[in-house]
Design an enzyme around this catalytic site. Structure first.
Site, PDB file in Angstrom:
ATOM      1  N   GLU A 202       0.795  -1.236   0.000  1.00  0.00           N
ATOM      2  CA  GLU A 202       0.000   0.000   0.000  1.00  0.00           C
ATOM      3  C   GLU A 202       0.826   1.285   0.000  1.00  0.00           C
ATOM      4  O   GLU A 202       0.914   1.981   1.012  1.00  0.00           O
ATOM      5  CB  GLU A 202      -0.933   0.035   1.219  1.00  0.00           C
ATOM      6  CG  GLU A 202      -1.996  -1.025   1.202  1.00  0.00           C
ATOM      7  CD  GLU A 202      -3.009  -0.859   2.340  1.00  0.00           C
ATOM      8  OE1 GLU A 202      -2.878   0.082   3.135  1.00  0.00           O
ATOM      9  OE2 GLU A 202      -3.931  -1.677   2.419  1.00  0.00           O
ATOM     10  N   GLU A 389      -5.536  -8.327   1.224  1.00  0.00           N
ATOM     11  CA  GLU A 389      -5.930  -7.949   2.598  1.00  0.00           C
ATOM     12  C   GLU A 389      -7.404  -7.595   2.603  1.00  0.00           C
ATOM     13  O   GLU A 389      -7.890  -6.875   1.719  1.00  0.00           O
ATOM     14  CB  GLU A 389      -5.176  -6.716   3.101  1.00  0.00           C
ATOM     15  CG  GLU A 389      -3.813  -6.989   3.651  1.00  0.00           C
ATOM     16  CD  GLU A 389      -3.172  -5.754   4.296  1.00  0.00           C
ATOM     17  OE1 GLU A 389      -3.903  -4.884   4.804  1.00  0.00           O
ATOM     18  OE2 GLU A 389      -1.934  -5.685   4.279  1.00  0.00           O
TER      19      GLU A 389
HETATM   20  C1  FCB Z   1      -3.943  -2.018   5.987  1.00  0.00           C
HETATM   21  C2  FCB Z   1      -2.484  -2.255   6.305  1.00  0.00           C
HETATM   22  C3  FCB Z   1      -2.274  -3.324   7.357  1.00  0.00           C
HETATM   23  C4  FCB Z   1      -3.288  -3.208   8.481  1.00  0.00           C
HETATM   24  C5  FCB Z   1      -4.691  -3.125   7.925  1.00  0.00           C
HETATM   25  C6  FCB Z   1      -5.767  -3.052   8.994  1.00  0.00           C
HETATM   26  O1  FCB Z   1      -4.109  -0.801   5.354  1.00  0.00           O
HETATM   27  O2  FCB Z   1      -1.808  -2.660   5.142  1.00  0.00           O
HETATM   28  O3  FCB Z   1      -0.958  -3.236   7.823  1.00  0.00           O
HETATM   29  O4  FCB Z   1      -2.995  -2.136   9.266  1.00  0.00           O
HETATM   30  O5  FCB Z   1      -4.790  -1.987   7.101  1.00  0.00           O
END
Ligand code: FCB
Length: 477
Positions: A202, A389
């Site tokens: 990210e 994620e």
């Molecule tokens: C994302 C991050 C990860 C974690 C989640 C909840 O944006 O990549 O490290 O903090 O959020």
């Protein structure tokens, strides 16, 4: 294929029962759609995994030769993290990795996505290699392989060596050399055992949070710093891909992007344009230069300023043909036109809109994942997508030694259905990784907000598999 109404329901149910000897308990219903589905609907090759990062889980922040990271530095300052907490110990993954990887395997996941800590491997950022750091990751990788879990490495998940930040960090073009050196070291070291790699986690989050808004490490607030860091990270992302390709035969190379499904508050032209600007600044900013489309200046004019940081040849150096793109999705953003400089848009936060939210005040909006997958699938240059994620934080409570996190189960089911819906409509989406296997340190929120499928009592380090973890165990059987 578009699935509608009862016909769609029938189709999915049939495949659940015909393709495997699925028991009824493994067939689940999405609240969003009312549809029923099971693991086999996602296909035999679909990757089921969990994702975590070094800084958030490892602890051992200065042990065995590890150098200081920007996040160590930042979290040791007062007033930066809620309740002044830090990740010095966190989930103590450095010492408990065996137990945690056993838990991942016991929940029937086949992939563990984790990141390497740059300052654990190169304590001074470049130069001297810390053998004990390499040894630790060999132990983690070997443990994964021993229990049948594929290790998927993220090279950089936000913990820059502080010595490099002292020289400007991501705003210094030398980051290209520093990052290349680090990537050379880790790909040569682990490439024989690990075939699945992601370059960056990210870019939007660590650059906007760390160099523009300042609530994340290193805590800087400057539009110039932001633009420089954007450009340098785009170059590093592509260069990282090239280095993996060179050093790791048969590798599957990706990178991950923060995404949010953006909608205008209404159909007023000005609000639609505002939504387009935010979309360009978040969802398009990093993928488009990687695909050779340049920065999305068509919708967000201010991005023209990045040009001043170009050097000859950059247009080409920004491009890399990734094998997959990692989509990270947590919420929807509703925006309207505003006078805020540069972006001229403002988010109408979930609390003001009276919609369901998690403990971080993010809107819970599973349909958004479907729309994001559809949106990214429209880029010609993307070969396939993986959701690298997705997850949620709720107030977990222990009752008689158990954690009944039904809300998390609903969240996961509904987001899984979004993927399935996109998949059935032809989107190439080949995996889903839950954030996160265990509770951990959530950046500026510290330990207040937790995303794990496994609860951790941070006083005793005791682990308890939450109901969501048990749900996955059954679903993935
Ligand atoms: C994302 C991050 C990860 C974690 C989640 C909840 O944006 O990549 O490290 O903090 O959020």
């Amino acid at each position: 294929m578009k699935i509608t109404g009862i016909a769609g329901l029938g189709l999915i149910l049939t495949s659940c029962f015909n393709l495997s000897k699925t028991k009824m308990s493994k067939v689940v219903k999405s609240v969003w759609s009312g549809f029923v589905f099971c693991k086999t609907d996602f296909g035999a090759d679909f990757k089921w995994g969990v994702a975590a990062s070094a800084f958030q889980t490892e602890g051992a922040w200065d042990l065995d030769g590890k150098g200081e990271s920007t996040w160590d530095h930042f979290s040791h300052k007062s007033g930066k993290i809620e309740r002044d907490e830090n990740a010095d110990v966190s989930a103590d993954f450095y010492h408990r990795y065996e137990e945690d990887i056993d838990l991942i395997a016991s929940m029937n996941f086949k992939v563990f996505r984790f990141s390497l800590s740059w300052p654990r491997i190169l304590p001074e950022g470049t130069g001297k290699i810390n053998q004990k750091g390499l040894d630790f990751y060999h132990r983690v990788i070997d443990k994964c392989l021993a229990v049948g879990v594929e290790p998927w490495i993220t090279i950089y998940h936000w913990d820059l060596p502080q010595v490099l930040e002292a020289q400007g960090g991501w705003t210094n073009r030398k980051i290209l050399d520093w990052f290349s050196e680090y990537t050379e070291v880790v790909t040569l070291e682990f490439g024989e055992k690990v075939k699945n790699w992601m370059v960056l986690n990210e870019q939007f989050s660590f650059i906007a949070g760390g160099y523009l808004a300042g609530f994340m490490a290193p805590g800087r607030r400057s539009i110039n710093a932001f633009f420089k860091a954007v450009h340098h990270s785009v170059l590093c992302n592509a260069e990282g891909g090239r280095i993996i390709r060179k050093n790791v035969p048969d590798s599957n190379i990706g990178t991950t992007f923060f995404t949010t499904y953006i909608e205008p508050v209404d159909q007023n032209e000005k609000n639609i344009e505002a939504a387009n600007r935010v979309d360009a600044g978040i969802n398009r900013l990093f993928i488009e230069p990687a695909l050779g489309l340049g920065y999305p200046v068509d919708s967000l004019r201010v991005l023209k300023k990045i040009r001043k940081f170009y050097e000859e040849g950059d247009d080409k150096l920004m491009i890399f043909d990734f094998d997959f793109i990692g989509i990270q999705y947590y919420f929807r953003s509703v925006v309207e036109n505003s006078v805020i400089p540069y972006i001229h848009a403002k988010e109408i936060i979930a609390a003001e809109r009276g919609v369901p939210m998690n403990e971080m005040n993010y809107e819970i909006y599973p349909e958004g994942l479907y729309h994001i997958l559809k949106k990214f699938s429209q880029y010609e240059g993307i070969r396939k997508l993986l959701v690298t994620e997705n997850g949620t934080c709720i107030l977990d409570q222990i009752e008689d030694g158990q954690v009944h996190d039904d809300q998390r189960i609903d969240f996961l089911k509904n987001h899984l259905y979004s993927i399935l819906k996109a998949k059935k409509e032809g989107v190439k989406v080949d995996g889903y990784f839950v954030w996160s296997p265990t509770d951990n340190f959530e950046w500026d929120k510290g330990f207040r907000t937790q995303f794990g499928l496994v609860y951790i009592d941070f006083h005793t380090q005791q682990r308890i598999v939450k109901d969501s973890g048990m749900w996955f165990t059954e679903f993935l059987k």
